[in-house]
Write a protein that holds these residues in place. Structure first.
Motif, short mmCIF file in Angstrom:
data_model
loop_
_atom_site.label_atom_id
_atom_site.label_comp_id
_atom_site.label_asym_id
_atom_site.label_seq_id
_atom_site.Cartn_x
_atom_site.Cartn_y
_atom_site.Cartn_z
N CYS A 1 0.85 -1.19 0.00
CA CYS A 1 0.00 0.00 0.00
C CYS A 1 0.89 1.24 0.00
CB CYS A 1 -0.90 0.03 1.23
SG CYS A 1 -2.07 -1.32 1.25
N LEU A 2 0.60 2.13 -0.91
CA LEU A 2 1.43 3.32 -1.07
C LEU A 2 0.63 4.59 -0.84
CD1 LEU A 2 3.11 2.30 -4.44
CD2 LEU A 2 4.06 2.03 -2.16
N GLY A 3 1.30 5.59 -0.34
CA GLY A 3 0.76 6.94 -0.32
C GLY A 3 1.30 7.64 -1.55
N ILE A 4 0.44 8.17 -2.38
CA ILE A 4 0.85 8.77 -3.64
C ILE A 4 0.55 10.26 -3.63
CG2 ILE A 4 0.47 8.80 -6.13
CD1 ILE A 4 -0.20 5.90 -6.04
N PRO A 5 1.52 11.08 -4.03
CA PRO A 5 1.27 12.52 -4.12
C PRO A 5 0.37 12.85 -5.31
CG PRO A 5 3.63 12.06 -4.06
CD PRO A 5 2.92 10.76 -4.28
N GLY A 6 -0.52 13.81 -5.10
CA GLY A 6 -1.37 14.30 -6.17
C GLY A 6 -1.57 15.79 -6.02
N GLU A 7 -1.79 16.45 -7.15
CA GLU A 7 -2.01 17.90 -7.14
C GLU A 7 -3.51 18.20 -7.24
OE1 GLU A 7 -0.50 21.96 -9.34
OE2 GLU A 7 -0.11 20.04 -10.31
N VAL A 8 -4.00 19.01 -6.33
CA VAL A 8 -5.40 19.41 -6.35
C VAL A 8 -5.65 20.27 -7.58
CG1 VAL A 8 -7.22 20.67 -5.13
CG2 VAL A 8 -5.56 19.31 -3.83
N VAL A 9 -6.63 19.87 -8.37
CA VAL A 9 -6.97 20.58 -9.60
C VAL A 9 -8.20 21.46 -9.39
CG1 VAL A 9 -7.66 20.29 -12.02
CG2 VAL A 9 -6.00 18.73 -11.01
N GLU A 10 -9.17 20.93 -8.64
CA GLU A 10 -10.44 21.63 -8.49
C GLU A 10 -11.12 21.18 -7.20
OE1 GLU A 10 -14.62 21.09 -10.87
OE2 GLU A 10 -12.80 21.16 -12.06
N ALA B 1 8.84 12.14 -3.76
CA ALA B 1 8.05 10.93 -3.59
C ALA B 1 7.69 10.30 -4.93
CB ALA B 1 6.79 11.24 -2.78
N LEU B 2 7.30 11.13 -5.90
CA LEU B 2 6.96 10.60 -7.23
C LEU B 2 8.17 9.95 -7.89
CD1 LEU B 2 4.57 13.35 -8.61
CD2 LEU B 2 4.00 10.97 -8.15
N ASN B 3 9.32 10.55 -7.77
CA ASN B 3 10.54 9.96 -8.33
C ASN B 3 10.84 8.61 -7.69
OD1 ASN B 3 10.97 12.03 -10.17
ND2 ASN B 3 12.28 13.18 -8.76
N PHE B 4 10.69 8.54 -6.37
CA PHE B 4 10.90 7.27 -5.67
C PHE B 4 9.90 6.22 -6.15
CE2 PHE B 4 9.52 4.44 -2.28
CZ PHE B 4 10.68 3.73 -2.08
N LEU B 5 8.62 6.61 -6.19
CA LEU B 5 7.58 5.66 -6.57
C LEU B 5 7.76 5.14 -7.99
CD1 LEU B 5 4.52 7.45 -4.94
CD2 LEU B 5 5.55 5.28 -4.22
N LYS B 6 8.12 6.02 -8.90
CA LYS B 6 8.37 5.59 -10.28
C LYS B 6 9.52 4.59 -10.32
CE LYS B 6 6.54 9.78 -12.32
NZ LYS B 6 6.84 11.07 -12.94
N GLY B 7 10.47 4.74 -9.43
CA GLY B 7 11.62 3.84 -9.38
C GLY B 7 11.31 2.45 -8.87
N ILE B 8 10.21 2.29 -8.12
CA ILE B 8 9.91 0.95 -7.60
C ILE B 8 9.11 0.11 -8.59
CG2 ILE B 8 10.08 1.64 -5.19
CD1 ILE B 8 7.05 1.58 -5.02
N GLY B 9 8.68 0.73 -9.68
CA GLY B 9 8.11 -0.03 -10.79
C GLY B 9 6.69 -0.52 -10.60
N GLN B 10 6.52 -1.84 -10.60
CA GLN B 10 5.20 -2.46 -10.71
C GLN B 10 4.26 -2.10 -9.57
OE1 GLN B 10 4.20 -4.08 -13.55
NE2 GLN B 10 2.20 -3.78 -12.61
N ASP B 11 4.75 -2.00 -8.35
CA ASP B 11 3.86 -1.63 -7.25
C ASP B 11 3.23 -0.26 -7.48
OD1 ASP B 11 4.10 -3.96 -5.70
OD2 ASP B 11 5.95 -3.23 -4.78
N TYR B 12 4.02 0.67 -8.00
CA TYR B 12 3.51 2.00 -8.30
C TYR B 12 2.48 1.92 -9.43
CZ TYR B 12 3.46 6.87 -9.88
OH TYR B 12 3.08 8.13 -10.26
#
Length: 90
Positions: free
Chosen positions: A2-11, A66-77
């Motif tokens: 289970c991951l915590g993923i960063p996201g940008e609020v759009v609206e 965090a996004l760079n790290f998550l992209k680096g772990i591959g399939q789980d992301y």
């Protein structure tokens, strides 16, 4: 995993103030921001998301790291993004 993923609020959703549209690596979904009660959330803010809920606000540098790290772990992301794509929060 289970991951915590960063996201940008759009609206912000004016009809349902506990929901916001958030962009997570190109996937836009409604995310429950109700757990951030007492915090000011505006478009452009970054939040940490887990299973459709915003857990905390983070700054842009922390989100990028965090996004760079998550992209680096591959399939789980990729699995987490796929789950987000198919989620429906209304």
């Amino acid at each position: 995993m289970c991951l915590g993923i960063p996201g940008e609020v759009v609206e912000l959703n004016t009809e349902q103030p506990d929901l916001a549209k958030v962009n997570v690596s190109g996937v836009k979904r409604a995310i429950n921001i109700g757990l951030l009660e007492g915090e000011s959330v505006e478009p452009g803010d970054w939040i940490l998301i887990h299973v459709g809920f915003a857990l905390s606000k983070i700054d842009e540098d922390e989100a990028e790291a965090a996004l760079n790290f998550l992209k680096g772990i591959g399939q789980d992301y990729e699995d987490e993004l796929d789950a987000l794509r198919h989620s429906q929060i209304e």
